[in-house]
Write an enzyme that holds these catalytic residues in place. Structure first.
Site, PDB file in Angstrom:
ATOM      1  N   HIS A  62       7.879  -2.831   4.713  1.00 32.83           N
ATOM      2  CA  HIS A  62       7.258  -3.014   6.019  1.00 32.83           C
ATOM      3  C   HIS A  62       6.678  -4.421   6.087  1.00 32.83           C
ATOM      4  CE1 HIS A  62       4.104  -1.517   3.335  1.00 32.83           C
ATOM      5  NE2 HIS A  62       3.221  -2.111   4.118  1.00 32.83           N
ATOM      6  N   VAL A  63       6.590  -4.948   7.300  1.00 37.62           N
ATOM      7  CA  VAL A  63       6.121  -6.312   7.524  1.00 37.62           C
ATOM      8  C   VAL A  63       4.939  -6.262   8.486  1.00 37.62           C
ATOM      9  CG1 VAL A  63       6.750  -8.601   8.394  1.00 37.62           C
ATOM     10  CG2 VAL A  63       8.447  -7.231   7.155  1.00 37.62           C
TER      11      VAL A  63
ATOM     12  N   SER B 140       0.836  -1.212   0.000  1.00 41.56           N
ATOM     13  CA  SER B 140       0.000   0.000   0.000  1.00 41.56           C
ATOM     14  C   SER B 140       0.869   1.260   0.000  1.00 41.56           C
ATOM     15  CB  SER B 140      -0.941   0.003   1.197  1.00 41.56           C
ATOM     16  OG  SER B 140      -0.222  -0.205   2.388  1.00 41.56           O
ATOM     17  N   TYR B 141       2.113   1.156   0.491  1.00 40.23           N
ATOM     18  CA  TYR B 141       3.077   2.250   0.376  1.00 40.23           C
ATOM     19  C   TYR B 141       4.446   1.624   0.132  1.00 40.23           C
ATOM     20  CZ  TYR B 141       3.427   1.278   5.427  1.00 40.23           C
ATOM     21  OH  TYR B 141       3.547   0.669   6.647  1.00 40.23           O
TER      22      TYR B 141
END
Length: 164
Positions: A104-105, A99-100
């Protein structure tokens, strides 16, 4: 900007559950904005890595294995310590497409059907680590399928190119 505000400690410093400050292999673990933190049934945290050049799963190579292993191990330990939820009760994954575009996890409760946690979009971190350990450039070569809504600009581009 939300991501950079967290990494630069300009916002949400009081919400940080865990941080490994190492610039190469470190990350910040924070509750996702979707989780109100009132119950554990829908536990949802996000680990945001410090390295800004890693945008998505596509960028990962074997060079990133120490980072990914840190996120997996330290993230599970921090959640177990803070919330009492063992690693065996967590779903730990990356989205593709994200989404961005800053690696990131996601860490969610295993029983929680979080948005984007289905197989079409979620790639389990343990599988990502295994894939990169087997083939250092796995995600540069692999075809990755992902769902798109009909109103998304990327879907329109695929339509215009005759790929849908």
């Amino acid at each position: 900007q939300w991501v950079y505000n967290i990494l630069e400690k300009k916002a949400e410093t009081d919400r940080i559950v865990h941080e490994n400050p190492d610039p190469s292999n470190g990350f910040v673990l924070v509750p996702d904005l979707k989780w109100n933190q009132n119950q554990l049934d829908d536990l949802y945290l996000v680990a945001v890595v410090h390295r800004r050049e890693i945008k998505s799963l596509r960028d990962l190579t074997a060079e990133h294995l120490p980072l990914l292993r840190n996120v997996l191990q330290e993230g599970k330990e921090a959640i177990a310590e803070r919330f009492g939820v063992p690693g065996s009760q967590l779903r730990i994954y990356l989205h593709y497409q994200p989404s961005y575009h800053h690696l990131h996890v996601h860490f969610t409760a295993l029983g929680y059907d979080a948005p984007g946690s289905s197989v079409e979009r979620a790639h389990l971190l343990a599988d990502v680590i295994d894939n990169l350990a087997t083939d250092p450039t796995f995600y540069q070569k692999r075809a990755l399928t992902f769902p798109l809504r009909a109103d998304e600009p990327l879907f329109k581009k695929f339509q215009e190119a005759g790929k849908v």
